[in-house]
Write a protein that holds these residues in place. Structure first.
Motif, PDB file in Angstrom:
ATOM      1  N   GLU A 147      38.081  52.389  27.066  1.00  0.00           N
ATOM      2  CA  GLU A 147      38.431  51.013  27.422  1.00  0.00           C
ATOM      3  C   GLU A 147      39.252  50.353  26.314  1.00  0.00           C
ATOM      4  O   GLU A 147      40.213  49.630  26.584  1.00  0.00           O
ATOM      5  CB  GLU A 147      37.174  50.198  27.689  1.00  0.00           C
ATOM      6  CG  GLU A 147      37.455  48.784  28.162  1.00  0.00           C
ATOM      7  CD  GLU A 147      36.208  47.977  28.393  1.00  0.00           C
ATOM      8  OE1 GLU A 147      36.303  46.960  29.115  1.00  0.00           O
ATOM      9  OE2 GLU A 147      35.144  48.336  27.869  1.00  0.00           O
ATOM     10  N   TRP A 159      39.815  42.924  34.121  1.00  0.00           N
ATOM     11  CA  TRP A 159      38.864  43.820  34.769  1.00  0.00           C
ATOM     12  C   TRP A 159      39.425  45.217  34.996  1.00  0.00           C
ATOM     13  O   TRP A 159      38.662  46.176  35.158  1.00  0.00           O
ATOM     14  CB  TRP A 159      38.415  43.221  36.097  1.00  0.00           C
ATOM     15  CG  TRP A 159      39.539  42.998  37.065  1.00  0.00           C
ATOM     16  CD1 TRP A 159      40.340  41.907  37.159  1.00  0.00           C
ATOM     17  CD2 TRP A 159      40.000  43.903  38.078  1.00  0.00           C
ATOM     18  NE1 TRP A 159      41.274  42.058  38.150  1.00  0.00           N
ATOM     19  CE2 TRP A 159      41.083  43.279  38.735  1.00  0.00           C
ATOM     20  CE3 TRP A 159      39.597  45.168  38.477  1.00  0.00           C
ATOM     21  CZ2 TRP A 159      41.765  43.890  39.770  1.00  0.00           C
ATOM     22  CZ3 TRP A 159      40.272  45.788  39.515  1.00  0.00           C
ATOM     23  CH2 TRP A 159      41.340  45.154  40.153  1.00  0.00           C
ATOM     24  N   LYS A 160      40.733  45.351  35.007  1.00  0.00           N
ATOM     25  CA  LYS A 160      41.324  46.666  35.271  1.00  0.00           C
ATOM     26  C   LYS A 160      41.022  47.658  34.158  1.00  0.00           C
ATOM     27  O   LYS A 160      40.905  48.862  34.413  1.00  0.00           O
ATOM     28  CB  LYS A 160      42.838  46.519  35.446  1.00  0.00           C
ATOM     29  CG  LYS A 160      43.244  45.751  36.685  1.00  0.00           C
ATOM     30  CD  LYS A 160      44.750  45.669  36.814  1.00  0.00           C
ATOM     31  CE  LYS A 160      45.169  44.883  38.041  1.00  0.00           C
ATOM     32  NZ  LYS A 160      46.639  44.777  38.168  1.00  0.00           N
ATOM     33  N   VAL A 163      37.727  49.256  34.909  1.00  0.00           N
ATOM     34  CA  VAL A 163      37.815  50.148  36.075  1.00  0.00           C
ATOM     35  C   VAL A 163      38.489  51.461  35.689  1.00  0.00           C
ATOM     36  O   VAL A 163      38.002  52.557  36.032  1.00  0.00           O
ATOM     37  CB  VAL A 163      38.571  49.457  37.223  1.00  0.00           C
ATOM     38  CG1 VAL A 163      38.813  50.431  38.366  1.00  0.00           C
ATOM     39  CG2 VAL A 163      37.793  48.250  37.715  1.00  0.00           C
ATOM     40  N   ALA A 190      34.017  53.878  38.516  1.00  0.00           N
ATOM     41  CA  ALA A 190      34.990  52.790  38.625  1.00  0.00           C
ATOM     42  C   ALA A 190      34.434  51.641  39.451  1.00  0.00           C
ATOM     43  O   ALA A 190      34.593  50.469  39.090  1.00  0.00           O
ATOM     44  CB  ALA A 190      36.282  53.314  39.247  1.00  0.00           C
ATOM     45  N   ALA A 191      33.750  51.967  40.563  1.00  0.00           N
ATOM     46  CA  ALA A 191      33.159  50.909  41.395  1.00  0.00           C
ATOM     47  C   ALA A 191      32.050  50.177  40.639  1.00  0.00           C
ATOM     48  O   ALA A 191      31.947  48.944  40.707  1.00  0.00           O
ATOM     49  CB  ALA A 191      32.605  51.514  42.685  1.00  0.00           C
ATOM     50  N   SER A 193      31.783  49.860  37.371  1.00  0.00           N
ATOM     51  CA  SER A 193      32.416  49.052  36.322  1.00  0.00           C
ATOM     52  C   SER A 193      33.051  47.794  36.905  1.00  0.00           C
ATOM     53  O   SER A 193      32.969  46.713  36.300  1.00  0.00           O
ATOM     54  CB  SER A 193      33.479  49.875  35.592  1.00  0.00           C
ATOM     55  OG  SER A 193      32.918  51.028  35.005  1.00  0.00           O
ATOM     56  N   ALA A 194      33.682  47.932  38.079  1.00  0.00           N
ATOM     57  CA  ALA A 194      34.281  46.749  38.715  1.00  0.00           C
ATOM     58  C   ALA A 194      33.210  45.731  39.101  1.00  0.00           C
ATOM     59  O   ALA A 194      33.398  44.521  38.952  1.00  0.00           O
ATOM     60  CB  ALA A 194      35.073  47.175  39.957  1.00  0.00           C
ATOM     61  N   GLU A 197      32.024  44.012  35.889  1.00  0.00           N
ATOM     62  CA  GLU A 197      33.040  43.076  35.408  1.00  0.00           C
ATOM     63  C   GLU A 197      33.111  41.832  36.281  1.00  0.00           C
ATOM     64  O   GLU A 197      33.270  40.716  35.789  1.00  0.00           O
ATOM     65  CB  GLU A 197      34.408  43.765  35.366  1.00  0.00           C
ATOM     66  CG  GLU A 197      34.602  44.702  34.207  1.00  0.00           C
ATOM     67  CD  GLU A 197      34.641  43.973  32.875  1.00  0.00           C
ATOM     68  OE1 GLU A 197      35.315  42.938  32.782  1.00  0.00           O
ATOM     69  OE2 GLU A 197      33.970  44.435  31.942  1.00  0.00           O
ATOM     70  N   TYR A 198      32.988  42.011  37.580  1.00  0.00           N
ATOM     71  CA  TYR A 198      33.011  40.855  38.480  1.00  0.00           C
ATOM     72  C   TYR A 198      31.809  39.956  38.237  1.00  0.00           C
ATOM     73  O   TYR A 198      31.923  38.721  38.244  1.00  0.00           O
ATOM     74  CB  TYR A 198      33.018  41.328  39.938  1.00  0.00           C
ATOM     75  CG  TYR A 198      32.975  40.206  40.943  1.00  0.00           C
ATOM     76  CD1 TYR A 198      34.113  39.469  41.245  1.00  0.00           C
ATOM     77  CD2 TYR A 198      31.779  39.878  41.590  1.00  0.00           C
ATOM     78  CE1 TYR A 198      34.067  38.431  42.162  1.00  0.00           C
ATOM     79  CE2 TYR A 198      31.722  38.843  42.504  1.00  0.00           C
ATOM     80  CZ  TYR A 198      32.876  38.123  42.787  1.00  0.00           C
ATOM     81  OH  TYR A 198      32.818  37.097  43.699  1.00  0.00           O
TER      82      TYR A 198
END
Length: 201
Positions: A147, A159-160, A163, A190-191, A193-194, A197-198
């Protein structure tokens, strides 16, 4: 007895009063526009927000050692090390917790009727805790390092980054079991982590 006021004098007085009122209104309008220019217009002066000027405590200048420490703490190596240590502690605690609620801890598969001793139970709990700690430490270090590298390369903090890093970490971990597991690991990490982050942002 007062002298009668002539109509010409009255008209001149009214005209002069009107002109004075108009000039006074124009003067007020002019002063108001000048004030607006100095407050929010082009003539507004940008002041430096210095705490010593604003009545706060003055901030001392940073030394070279402080700047070097800040650069070190913002480096990817430090972030990866910190995530590794945090993952090790968190994984160890999680492993000990899961071993504590597992009813099969300490039992010998060769002799399931034998009652385990406290030493055997503690040994199994320690082994499971160490296994979880190592796995969490590796995942935390990989995720934090990737990251940080992605964020440095993109020059953005959004947020990317999480991901992309989750996809790389999950894919690298799952790829040991095959291509399909690597793709599933990439998508799942990835899901996750998203979603994190959200929730955090």
């Amino acid at each position: 007895m007062a002298a009668p006021v002539r109509s010409s004098d009255a008209s001149q007085a009214s005209v002069s009063a009107q002109s004075t009122a108009v000039s006074g209104a124009e003067n007020v309008h002019l002063q108001y526009s000048v004030l607006l220019d100095h407050l929010i217009g082009d003539k507004r002066q940008i002041k430096e927000l210095n705490p010593s000027v604003m009545g706060g405590l003055p901030t001392p200048h940073k030394t070279d050692e402080q700047k070097m420490i800040e650069r070190g703490m913002e480096s990817c190596a430090f972030k990866a090390t910190l995530a590794c240590v945090g993952g090790f502690v968190l994984g160890g605690a999680f492993g000990v917790f899961t071993a504590g609620i597992d009813t099969n801890v300490g039992f010998d598969p060769k002799d399931p009727l034998k009652t385990p001793t406290a030493r055997e139970v503690l040994r199994d709990m320690g082994q499971r805790g160490m296994s979880y700690a190592k796995n969490f430490a590796i995942v935390g270090a990989m995720f934090s390092c990737t990251e940080c590298i992605i964020e440095s390369h993109r020059g953005k903090s959004d947020w990317k980054n999480a991901v992309y890093s989750g996809c790389i970490t999950g894919g690298a971990i799952g790829f040991r079991a095959g291509l399909k597991a690597g793709i599933l690991g990439c998508g799942g990490f990835a899901a996750f982590s998203a979603a994190i982050e959200y929730y955090l942002r």
